[in-house]
Design a protein around this motif. Structure first.
Motif, PDB file in Angstrom:
ATOM      1  N   PRO A   1       0.799  -1.228   0.000  1.00  0.00           N
ATOM      2  CA  PRO A   1       0.000   0.000   0.000  1.00  0.00           C
ATOM      3  C   PRO A   1       0.831   1.277   0.000  1.00  0.00           C
ATOM      4  O   PRO A   1       0.401   2.287  -0.556  1.00  0.00           O
ATOM      5  CB  PRO A   1      -0.844  -0.114   1.272  1.00  0.00           C
ATOM      6  N   GLU A   2       2.011   1.250   0.596  1.00  0.00           N
ATOM      7  CA  GLU A   2       2.785   2.488   0.695  1.00  0.00           C
ATOM      8  C   GLU A   2       3.283   2.981  -0.672  1.00  0.00           C
ATOM      9  O   GLU A   2       3.128   4.173  -0.990  1.00  0.00           O
ATOM     10  CB  GLU A   2       3.958   2.298   1.663  1.00  0.00           C
ATOM     11  N   PRO A   3       3.895   2.122  -1.519  1.00  0.00           N
ATOM     12  CA  PRO A   3       4.268   2.606  -2.846  1.00  0.00           C
ATOM     13  C   PRO A   3       3.070   3.057  -3.680  1.00  0.00           C
ATOM     14  O   PRO A   3       3.174   4.018  -4.451  1.00  0.00           O
ATOM     15  CB  PRO A   3       4.959   1.396  -3.494  1.00  0.00           C
ATOM     16  N   LEU A   4       1.942   2.393  -3.499  1.00  0.00           N
ATOM     17  CA  LEU A   4       0.757   2.779  -4.262  1.00  0.00           C
ATOM     18  C   LEU A   4       0.263   4.155  -3.815  1.00  0.00           C
ATOM     19  O   LEU A   4      -0.085   5.007  -4.647  1.00  0.00           O
ATOM     20  CB  LEU A   4      -0.345   1.737  -4.086  1.00  0.00           C
ATOM     21  N   ALA A   5       0.256   4.382  -2.510  1.00  0.00           N
ATOM     22  CA  ALA A   5      -0.160   5.694  -2.004  1.00  0.00           C
ATOM     23  C   ALA A   5       0.843   6.769  -2.419  1.00  0.00           C
ATOM     24  O   ALA A   5       0.466   7.886  -2.776  1.00  0.00           O
ATOM     25  CB  ALA A   5      -0.296   5.649  -0.487  1.00  0.00           C
ATOM     26  N   ALA A   6       2.128   6.438  -2.388  1.00  0.00           N
ATOM     27  CA  ALA A   6       3.143   7.397  -2.806  1.00  0.00           C
ATOM     28  C   ALA A   6       2.971   7.761  -4.272  1.00  0.00           C
ATOM     29  O   ALA A   6       3.138   8.931  -4.656  1.00  0.00           O
ATOM     30  CB  ALA A   6       4.538   6.823  -2.561  1.00  0.00           C
TER      31      ALA A   6
END
Length: 343
Positions: A99-104
């Motif tokens: 989720p973190e790379p996608l949110a970034a």
């Protein structure tokens, strides 16, 4: 569910899986028809965990060519703790579901985002402008093939957009992995015993070799359940090495200042592994019982070398786990929010 494999099986399947990645990334690059990158264009890699470790190779390769590049922790970018203002961003998630790379990626300018994933049909596809698939092959919970395939994908991507001449090097990576699996199996048994017997393990490298150093440290923590940290070479000299004792181990990747680091701790009884392409005769302390020198071929490109160094680390982990009373693949702690559901 995504296909998985044991660490050893995934490690040994890397030559074939890297061949698959070579074919798949090239196909996706042709379909994406990315524009050429300008000589002054800046590049950011945004990722988490092992994928972030891989970025040191790309940053080092671009820096050697005088091109600006940096890597960013995806959660920092997503939460506004880091701000990316790059001309091109590479968003890496082997699963395609972190989720973190996608949110970034949602904070990055549209038209600048290239994704790299072993499973490009997963949510990463919705958050980038083009995604390069690695082939969807089974990987181990402690990443092996997906990690080295990401390094290969960097070389192909940078070649395709005119940033580096790296296509020929990328083509050699599958055979380099096969040679490493064959040529370093014996010395990896020695290195594995060093790792298995250590209370803590420091791993040191710089430039492209920081990729293998950071990844080995992560594999030690995930697979061997042993405290470990990775350090850039000169940063390590500014205090972190002071905790070393004969109960610990030090692994060093490199051909420069790295060669003289072992001599400062060998007298204290610290077991040291030096992985280098330097002439063994140029290593202070060569021949000491607590120094193991692993000789790399000379003339490797930065991407090739990162893969060979990483495979050596994988072989050492596979050997070390034989001295532990638990399996490599079983994680003790499970977090429910590090992956989105599989599509």
């Amino acid at each position: 569910m995504e296909p998985t494999a044991s660490f050893v099986d995934a490690m040994r399947a890397q030559p074939e899986n890297l061949d698959l990645a070579l074919e798949t990334v090239r196909r996706d690059l042709a379909a994406a028809a990315l524009p050429r990158w300008g000589a002054e264009d800046s590049v950011a890699v945004v990722a988490m965990g092992a994928s972030l470790n891989s970025a040191h190779t790309l940053v080092a390769a671009l820096a050697a060519a005088g091109r600006p590049a940096a890597s960013f922790v995806a959660s920092d970018v997503a939460d506004g703790l880091s701000v990316v203002r790059a001309d091109h961003s590479i968003v890496v998630s082997e699963s395609g579901r972190s989720p973190e790379p996608l949110a970034a990626a949602r904070t990055l300018a549209a038209g600048t985002r290239v994704g790299i994933s072993n499973f490009p049909q997963q949510p990463i596809r919705d958050e980038v402008d083009a995604v390069l698939g690695l082939g969807g092959f089974p990987d181990s919970p402690v990443y092996t093939g997906g990690f080295t395939a990401t390094i290969l994908a960097y070389a192909l991507l940078l070649d395709a957009v005119g940033a580096l001449d790296a296509s020929a090097e990328a083509e050699r990576i599958p055979s380099r992995a096969a040679e490493a699996l064959r040529d370093y199996a014996e010395v990896a048994e020695t290195v594995g015993r060093v790792l298995a017997g250590a209370t803590t393990i420091d791993v040191v490298g710089r430039g492209g070799s920081l990729t293998a150093a950071a990844e080995l440290s992560l594999m030690v923590r995930e697979g061997l359940r042993t405290p470990s940290s990775a350090f850039e070479t000169f940063q390590y000299l500014h205090g972190p090495m002071e905790v070393l004792s004969s109960d610990d181990a030090l692994v060093v990747f490199g051909d420069g200042r790295e060669l003289s680091i072992p001599s400062s701790v060998l007298d204290a009884g610290v077991p040291v592994v030096l992985i280098t392409s330097a002439d063994p005769g140029s290593v202070p302390g060569a021949g000491r019982a607590n120094l193991t020198v692993v000789q790399l071929p000379s003339g490797l490109g930065v991407f090739e070398r990162a893969v060979v160094e990483t495979v050596i680390g994988q072989l050492a982990i596979a050997a070390a786990i034989q001295h532990k009373p638990y399996p490599l693949e079983d994680f003790l702690y499970h977090q429910d929010d590090t992956k989105l559901p599989v599509r």
